[in-house]
Design a protein around this motif. Structure first.
Motif, PDB file in Angstrom:
ATOM      1  N   VAL A 131     -14.954   4.002  -1.011  1.00 18.63           N
ATOM      2  CA  VAL A 131     -13.867   4.853  -1.514  1.00 18.63           C
ATOM      3  C   VAL A 131     -12.527   4.368  -0.965  1.00 18.63           C
ATOM      4  CG1 VAL A 131     -12.882   7.182  -1.453  1.00 18.63           C
ATOM      5  CG2 VAL A 131     -15.307   6.875  -1.947  1.00 18.63           C
ATOM      6  N   ARG A 132     -12.481   4.048   0.298  1.00 19.47           N
ATOM      7  CA  ARG A 132     -11.220   3.560   0.889  1.00 19.47           C
ATOM      8  C   ARG A 132     -10.776   2.244   0.244  1.00 19.47           C
ATOM      9  NH1 ARG A 132     -13.022   5.201   6.643  1.00 19.47           N
ATOM     10  NH2 ARG A 132     -12.091   7.258   6.796  1.00 19.47           N
ATOM     11  N   GLN A 133     -11.716   1.342   0.009  1.00 23.05           N
ATOM     12  CA  GLN A 133     -11.383   0.065  -0.624  1.00 23.05           C
ATOM     13  C   GLN A 133     -10.844   0.285  -2.034  1.00 23.05           C
ATOM     14  OE1 GLN A 133     -15.023  -2.188  -0.405  1.00 23.05           O
ATOM     15  NE2 GLN A 133     -14.458  -3.159   1.534  1.00 23.05           N
ATOM     16  N   GLU A 134     -11.499   1.143  -2.794  1.00 22.76           N
ATOM     17  CA  GLU A 134     -11.058   1.398  -4.167  1.00 22.76           C
ATOM     18  C   GLU A 134      -9.721   2.137  -4.182  1.00 22.76           C
ATOM     19  OE1 GLU A 134     -12.286  -0.015  -6.775  1.00 22.76           O
ATOM     20  OE2 GLU A 134     -13.934  -0.870  -5.625  1.00 22.76           O
ATOM     21  N   LEU A 135      -9.523   3.033  -3.246  1.00 22.74           N
ATOM     22  CA  LEU A 135      -8.248   3.744  -3.139  1.00 22.74           C
ATOM     23  C   LEU A 135      -7.117   2.758  -2.856  1.00 22.74           C
ATOM     24  CD1 LEU A 135      -6.943   6.569  -3.160  1.00 22.74           C
ATOM     25  CD2 LEU A 135      -7.390   6.699  -0.717  1.00 22.74           C
ATOM     26  N   ALA A 136      -7.393   1.768  -2.023  1.00 18.02           N
ATOM     27  CA  ALA A 136      -6.374   0.771  -1.681  1.00 18.02           C
ATOM     28  C   ALA A 136      -5.996  -0.098  -2.880  1.00 18.02           C
ATOM     29  CB  ALA A 136      -6.869  -0.113  -0.539  1.00 18.02           C
ATOM     30  N   LYS A 137      -6.844  -0.169  -3.896  1.00 17.59           N
ATOM     31  CA  LYS A 137      -6.560  -0.971  -5.088  1.00 17.59           C
ATOM     32  C   LYS A 137      -5.669  -0.242  -6.093  1.00 17.59           C
ATOM     33  CE  LYS A 137     -10.997  -3.398  -4.884  1.00 17.59           C
ATOM     34  NZ  LYS A 137     -12.289  -3.556  -5.576  1.00 17.59           N
ATOM     35  N   LEU A 138      -5.514   1.061  -5.921  1.00 17.01           N
ATOM     36  CA  LEU A 138      -4.707   1.846  -6.863  1.00 17.01           C
ATOM     37  C   LEU A 138      -3.223   1.552  -6.688  1.00 17.01           C
ATOM     38  CD1 LEU A 138      -6.407   5.364  -6.581  1.00 17.01           C
ATOM     39  CD2 LEU A 138      -6.717   3.668  -8.375  1.00 17.01           C
ATOM     40  N   PRO A 139      -2.422   1.781  -7.723  1.00 14.49           N
ATOM     41  CA  PRO A 139      -0.968   1.656  -7.573  1.00 14.49           C
ATOM     42  C   PRO A 139      -0.470   2.605  -6.479  1.00 14.49           C
ATOM     43  CG  PRO A 139      -1.561   1.844  -9.900  1.00 14.49           C
ATOM     44  CD  PRO A 139      -2.806   2.097  -9.106  1.00 14.49           C
ATOM     45  N   SER A 140       0.586   2.218  -5.821  1.00 14.82           N
ATOM     46  CA  SER A 140       1.102   2.959  -4.670  1.00 14.82           C
ATOM     47  C   SER A 140       1.329   4.450  -4.927  1.00 14.82           C
ATOM     48  CB  SER A 140       2.392   2.292  -4.179  1.00 14.82           C
ATOM     49  OG  SER A 140       2.906   2.988  -3.084  1.00 14.82           O
ATOM     50  N   PRO A 141       1.951   4.846  -6.041  1.00 15.67           N
ATOM     51  CA  PRO A 141       2.162   6.291  -6.246  1.00 15.67           C
ATOM     52  C   PRO A 141       0.849   7.072  -6.357  1.00 15.67           C
ATOM     53  CG  PRO A 141       3.538   5.022  -7.761  1.00 15.67           C
ATOM     54  CD  PRO A 141       2.608   4.063  -7.089  1.00 15.67           C
ATOM     55  N   GLN A 142      -0.157   6.480  -7.015  1.00 16.79           N
ATOM     56  CA  GLN A 142      -1.447   7.158  -7.151  1.00 16.79           C
ATOM     57  C   GLN A 142      -2.133   7.262  -5.792  1.00 16.79           C
ATOM     58  OE1 GLN A 142      -3.629   5.090 -10.222  1.00 16.79           O
ATOM     59  NE2 GLN A 142      -2.065   5.547 -11.761  1.00 16.79           N
ATOM     60  N   GLN A 143      -2.049   6.187  -5.001  1.00 16.01           N
ATOM     61  CA  GLN A 143      -2.599   6.223  -3.648  1.00 16.01           C
ATOM     62  C   GLN A 143      -1.962   7.336  -2.841  1.00 16.01           C
ATOM     63  OE1 GLN A 143      -2.696   2.790  -1.066  1.00 16.01           O
ATOM     64  NE2 GLN A 143      -2.874   1.434  -2.849  1.00 16.01           N
ATOM     65  N   ARG A 144      -0.621   7.399  -2.902  1.00 15.39           N
ATOM     66  CA  ARG A 144       0.106   8.379  -2.097  1.00 15.39           C
ATOM     67  C   ARG A 144      -0.304   9.807  -2.464  1.00 15.39           C
ATOM     68  NH1 ARG A 144       6.617   9.176  -1.433  1.00 15.39           N
ATOM     69  NH2 ARG A 144       6.470  10.553   0.366  1.00 15.39           N
ATOM     70  N   VAL A 145      -0.377  10.094  -3.758  1.00  9.38           N
ATOM     71  CA  VAL A 145      -0.740  11.435  -4.203  1.00  9.38           C
ATOM     72  C   VAL A 145      -2.162  11.781  -3.747  1.00  9.38           C
ATOM     73  CG1 VAL A 145      -1.264  12.824  -6.246  1.00  9.38           C
ATOM     74  CG2 VAL A 145       0.869  11.546  -6.137  1.00  9.38           C
ATOM     75  N   LEU A 146      -3.108  10.867  -3.938  1.00  5.06           N
ATOM     76  CA  LEU A 146      -4.491  11.157  -3.572  1.00  5.06           C
ATOM     77  C   LEU A 146      -4.670  11.279  -2.062  1.00  5.06           C
ATOM     78  CD1 LEU A 146      -6.443   8.988  -6.167  1.00  5.06           C
ATOM     79  CD2 LEU A 146      -5.981  11.447  -6.211  1.00  5.06           C
ATOM     80  N   ARG A 147      -3.964  10.453  -1.307  1.00  6.45           N
ATOM     81  CA  ARG A 147      -4.054  10.562   0.159  1.00  6.45           C
ATOM     82  C   ARG A 147      -3.491  11.901   0.641  1.00  6.45           C
ATOM     83  NH1 ARG A 147      -5.542   5.708   2.453  1.00  6.45           N
ATOM     84  NH2 ARG A 147      -5.206   3.877   1.153  1.00  6.45           N
TER      85      ARG A 147
END
Length: 191
Positions: A131-147
Motif C-alpha cells: 500500500v505504501r509503495q502504491e501510494l507513493a506512485k500517485l500524483p502528489s495532490p492525491q497522495q497528500r489527500v489520502l495521507r
C-alpha cells in the motif's frame, strides 16, 4: 407613493452584525461569537455528549464563520441560521471522525489478535509495504489527500481547510487516488 416598508425600517442589530462581519470587522465577529456561541455550544454538547469536543466544534464553527464570511448572503437567510448550518456540518464531521477513530481502534484490536498467529504477521506487513509503495506512485495532490485522511484521520472538509483547496477538489483527489490504488493493488494481486 410611499417607499416599501423594508426601505423605511431601521436595520436590526443582527443585520448590522452581518454587514460588519462580511466587511471583515473583527469587533463584529466578537459580537457574533458572544451572541451565538452559547447556542452552538449547546447544540454540539447535546449531539456529541462530550463537552471538550463541543468546545472544539464551537471554536471550529466560528473559525469557519470568519473564513467563510464572504459566502454569507443575507437574502438567503438569517445570520443565525447560517451559523447553525455551519454547526451542523462541523458536528457531522466530528461524528464521522469519531466513527473512523472507533473503526481504527477496532481494527487495531483485531490486528493484535491476529498478531498472536505468527503466520499472518508477514502477510500484514507485506500488505502495508504494498500500500505504501502504491501510494507513493500517485500524483502528489492525491497522495497528500489520502495521507491526511488515513494517517491524520482528517475529514475531507478538514483537509480542504488545511490545504486551502476547494472541497470539491479534495473529494476529486480522494476519489481518483482511491480508484488508482484499488486498480494497482488488484493488478498486484492478479497479474
Amino acid at each position: 407613493m410611499s417607499p416599501p416598508a423594508s426601505a423605511t425600517r431601521p436595520a436590526t442589530a443582527d443585520e448590522e452584525l452581518a454587514r460588519g462581519l462580511v466587511a471583515g470587522d473583527e469587533a463584529c465577529l466578537a459580537a457574533v461569537y458572544r451572541r451565538w456561541s452559547p447556542l452552538v455550544l449547546s447544540l454540539a454538547s447535546r449531539t456529541l455528549g462530550d463537552v471538550k469536543e463541543a468546545e472544539d466544534v464551537t471554536q471550529q464553527v466560528f473559525l469557519g464563520v470568519w473564513r467563510g464570511r464572504h459566502t454569507y448572503h443575507p437574502e438567503r437567510g438569517h445570520l443565525g441560521a447560517w451559523i447553525v448550518g455551519i454547526t451542523r456540518r462541523r458536528i457531522a464531521d466530528t461524528l464521522s471522525a469519531r466513527t473512523r477513530r472507533l473503526d481504527l481502534i477496532a481494527s487495531a484490536g483485531s490486528v493484535l489478535l491476529v498478531a498472536e498467529a505468527p503466520a499472518a504477521l508477514p502477510e500484514a506487513a507485506l500488505d502495508r509495504v504494498l500500500v505504501r509503495q502504491e501510494l507513493a506512485k500517485l500524483p502528489s495532490p492525491q497522495q497528500r489527500v489520502l495521507r491526511l485522511a488515513f494517517y491524520e484521520d482528517l475529514s475531507q472538509t478538514q483537509i480542504a481547510e488545511r490545504t486551502g483547496w476547494p472541497l470539491g477538489t479534495v473529494k476529486s483527489h480522494a476519489r481518483r487516488g482511491l480508484h488508482r490504488l484499488r486498480q494497482h493493488l488488484a493488478a498486484e494481486e492478479h497479474p
